[in-house]
Design a protein around this motif. Structure first.
Motif, PDB file in Angstrom:
ATOM      1  N   ASP A   6       0.824  -1.217   0.000  1.00  0.00           N
ATOM      2  CA  ASP A   6       0.000   0.000   0.000  1.00  0.00           C
ATOM      3  C   ASP A   6       0.855   1.262   0.000  1.00  0.00           C
ATOM      4  O   ASP A   6       0.532   2.251  -0.663  1.00  0.00           O
ATOM      5  N   GLU A   7       1.952   1.207   0.744  1.00  0.00           N
ATOM      6  CA  GLU A   7       2.822   2.374   0.868  1.00  0.00           C
ATOM      7  C   GLU A   7       3.398   2.802  -0.490  1.00  0.00           C
ATOM      8  O   GLU A   7       3.582   3.992  -0.741  1.00  0.00           O
ATOM      9  N   TYR A   8       3.654   1.837  -1.361  1.00  0.00           N
ATOM     10  CA  TYR A   8       4.155   2.139  -2.703  1.00  0.00           C
ATOM     11  C   TYR A   8       3.162   3.029  -3.451  1.00  0.00           C
ATOM     12  O   TYR A   8       3.525   4.049  -4.031  1.00  0.00           O
ATOM     13  N   PHE A   9       1.892   2.621  -3.410  1.00  0.00           N
ATOM     14  CA  PHE A   9       0.860   3.387  -4.121  1.00  0.00           C
ATOM     15  C   PHE A   9       0.617   4.745  -3.467  1.00  0.00           C
ATOM     16  O   PHE A   9       0.425   5.746  -4.141  1.00  0.00           O
ATOM     17  N   MET A  10       0.650   4.789  -2.127  1.00  0.00           N
ATOM     18  CA  MET A  10       0.412   6.055  -1.447  1.00  0.00           C
ATOM     19  C   MET A  10       1.541   7.034  -1.710  1.00  0.00           C
ATOM     20  O   MET A  10       1.299   8.231  -1.872  1.00  0.00           O
ATOM     21  N   ASN A  11       2.765   6.544  -1.797  1.00  0.00           N
ATOM     22  CA  ASN A  11       3.886   7.438  -2.128  1.00  0.00           C
ATOM     23  C   ASN A  11       3.736   7.993  -3.540  1.00  0.00           C
ATOM     24  O   ASN A  11       4.071   9.150  -3.794  1.00  0.00           O
ATOM     25  N   ARG A  12       3.219   7.173  -4.463  1.00  0.00           N
ATOM     26  CA  ARG A  12       2.960   7.673  -5.820  1.00  0.00           C
ATOM     27  C   ARG A  12       1.877   8.752  -5.780  1.00  0.00           C
ATOM     28  O   ARG A  12       1.995   9.783  -6.456  1.00  0.00           O
ATOM     29  N   VAL A  13       0.827   8.528  -4.989  1.00  0.00           N
ATOM     30  CA  VAL A  13      -0.237   9.532  -4.846  1.00  0.00           C
ATOM     31  C   VAL A  13       0.340  10.808  -4.246  1.00  0.00           C
ATOM     32  O   VAL A  13       0.066  11.912  -4.727  1.00  0.00           O
ATOM     33  N   LYS A  14       1.141  10.646  -3.211  1.00  0.00           N
ATOM     34  CA  LYS A  14       1.761  11.795  -2.541  1.00  0.00           C
ATOM     35  C   LYS A  14       2.601  12.614  -3.525  1.00  0.00           C
ATOM     36  O   LYS A  14       2.636  13.841  -3.452  1.00  0.00           O
ATOM     37  N   ASN A  15       3.234  11.936  -4.468  1.00  0.00           N
ATOM     38  CA  ASN A  15       4.081  12.622  -5.454  1.00  0.00           C
ATOM     39  C   ASN A  15       3.305  13.116  -6.671  1.00  0.00           C
ATOM     40  O   ASN A  15       3.908  13.521  -7.660  1.00  0.00           O
ATOM     41  N   GLY A  16       1.973  13.042  -6.610  1.00  0.00           N
ATOM     42  CA  GLY A  16       1.157  13.635  -7.677  1.00  0.00           C
ATOM     43  C   GLY A  16       0.541  12.658  -8.654  1.00  0.00           C
ATOM     44  O   GLY A  16      -0.195  13.071  -9.547  1.00  0.00           O
ATOM     45  N   ASP A  17       0.832  11.380  -8.542  1.00  0.00           N
ATOM     46  CA  ASP A  17       0.257  10.379  -9.439  1.00  0.00           C
ATOM     47  C   ASP A  17      -1.097   9.926  -8.864  1.00  0.00           C
ATOM     48  O   ASP A  17      -1.192   8.896  -8.199  1.00  0.00           O
ATOM     49  N   LEU A  18      -2.123  10.710  -9.116  1.00  0.00           N
ATOM     50  CA  LEU A  18      -3.438  10.446  -8.531  1.00  0.00           C
ATOM     51  C   LEU A  18      -4.083   9.177  -9.087  1.00  0.00           C
ATOM     52  O   LEU A  18      -4.984   8.625  -8.467  1.00  0.00           O
ATOM     53  N   ALA A  19      -3.621   8.700 -10.220  1.00  0.00           N
ATOM     54  CA  ALA A  19      -4.152   7.454 -10.781  1.00  0.00           C
ATOM     55  C   ALA A  19      -3.843   6.268  -9.866  1.00  0.00           C
ATOM     56  O   ALA A  19      -4.590   5.288  -9.839  1.00  0.00           O
ATOM     57  N   SER A  69       2.724   2.795   8.621  1.00  0.00           N
ATOM     58  CA  SER A  69       1.890   1.930   7.796  1.00  0.00           C
ATOM     59  C   SER A  69       0.728   2.715   7.188  1.00  0.00           C
ATOM     60  O   SER A  69       0.078   3.516   7.872  1.00  0.00           O
ATOM     61  N   PHE A  70       0.463   2.456   5.932  1.00  0.00           N
ATOM     62  CA  PHE A  70      -0.670   3.112   5.267  1.00  0.00           C
ATOM     63  C   PHE A  70      -1.979   2.692   5.921  1.00  0.00           C
ATOM     64  O   PHE A  70      -2.876   3.510   6.111  1.00  0.00           O
ATOM     65  N   LYS A  71      -2.087   1.416   6.265  1.00  0.00           N
ATOM     66  CA  LYS A  71      -3.325   0.907   6.853  1.00  0.00           C
ATOM     67  C   LYS A  71      -3.678   1.670   8.133  1.00  0.00           C
ATOM     68  O   LYS A  71      -4.814   2.079   8.330  1.00  0.00           O
ATOM     69  N   SER A  72      -2.697   1.876   8.999  1.00  0.00           N
ATOM     70  CA  SER A  72      -2.994   2.606  10.235  1.00  0.00           C
ATOM     71  C   SER A  72      -3.326   4.063   9.940  1.00  0.00           C
ATOM     72  O   SER A  72      -4.190   4.658  10.584  1.00  0.00           O
ATOM     73  N   TRP A  73      -2.669   4.646   8.946  1.00  0.00           N
ATOM     74  CA  TRP A  73      -2.923   6.036   8.570  1.00  0.00           C
ATOM     75  C   TRP A  73      -4.344   6.201   8.045  1.00  0.00           C
ATOM     76  O   TRP A  73      -5.049   7.120   8.449  1.00  0.00           O
TER      77      TRP A  73
END
Length: 179
Positions: A6-19, A69-73
């Motif tokens: 999950d953290e991989y995808f959230m880091n992409r979102v954080k960096n502007g990759d909303l897809a 962890s993304f899950k806890s966040w």
């Protein structure tokens, strides 16, 4: 094939990759909805709170710390949204109690509707939950646009539209049950 965390995808979102948010939504929307449903016991409120959560994830993506962890966040955010909702419900409830204390003297108007129709509409309106009453009052009586209501309630315009649709549908249902 190894599934990416999950953290991989959230880091992409954080960096502007909303897809990349689509994958997180697929992984978590049912779990978050069920979490909200267990807290609220209301399907439509749970749907709205779940939608608001994913909106907030995008809005506040810059606050995500990949050391955690993304899950806890995400569940912490869900919990905070539920707490905000409960506080809002309490405030709205108190505001409606205060409004009911005033004696309203409204002038007589001639219309094609009977007094019974207005009484039935008032009874149906009283049966709505505080959120539904609020959105109808803001939109229909205060003549606010959905964008303005969105700012007041701090939720998206599409969410306002969905809530308004549900409130009117519920009002009609209550009204016609009283006939």
């Amino acid at each position: 094939m190894i599934e990416k965390p999950d953290e991989y995808f959230m880091n992409r979102v954080k960096n502007g990759d909303l897809a990349a948010m689509a994958e997180l939504f697929e992984r978590y929307h049912v779990r978050i909805y069920n979490f909200m449903l267990k807290l609220t016991f209301d399907k439509s409120v749970s749907q709205d709170l779940t939608q608001n959560l994913f909106y907030r994830i995008i809005k506040y993506r810059h606050t995500y710390n990949s050391d955690h962890s993304f899950k806890s966040w995400i569940f912490r955010m869900a919990r905070n949204i539920h707490i905000d909702y409960c506080r809002q419900q309490q405030k709205v409830s108190e505001q409606f109690k205060q409004v009911e204390e005033y004696d309203m003297n409204i002038g007589e108007e001639t219309s094609a509707y009977d007094e019974e129709d207005y009484e039935r509409l008032d009874m149906a309106f009283e049966r709505l939950n505080p959120d539904q009453k609020e959105i109808i009052i803001l939109s229909r009586f205060q003549k606010l646009k959905y964008e303005e209501i969105s700012c007041i309630k701090d939720i998206s315009v599409p969410s306002i539209k969905v809530q308004m649709h549900r409130a009117i549908k519920q009002l009609k249902e209550y009204y016609f049950k009283l006939t």
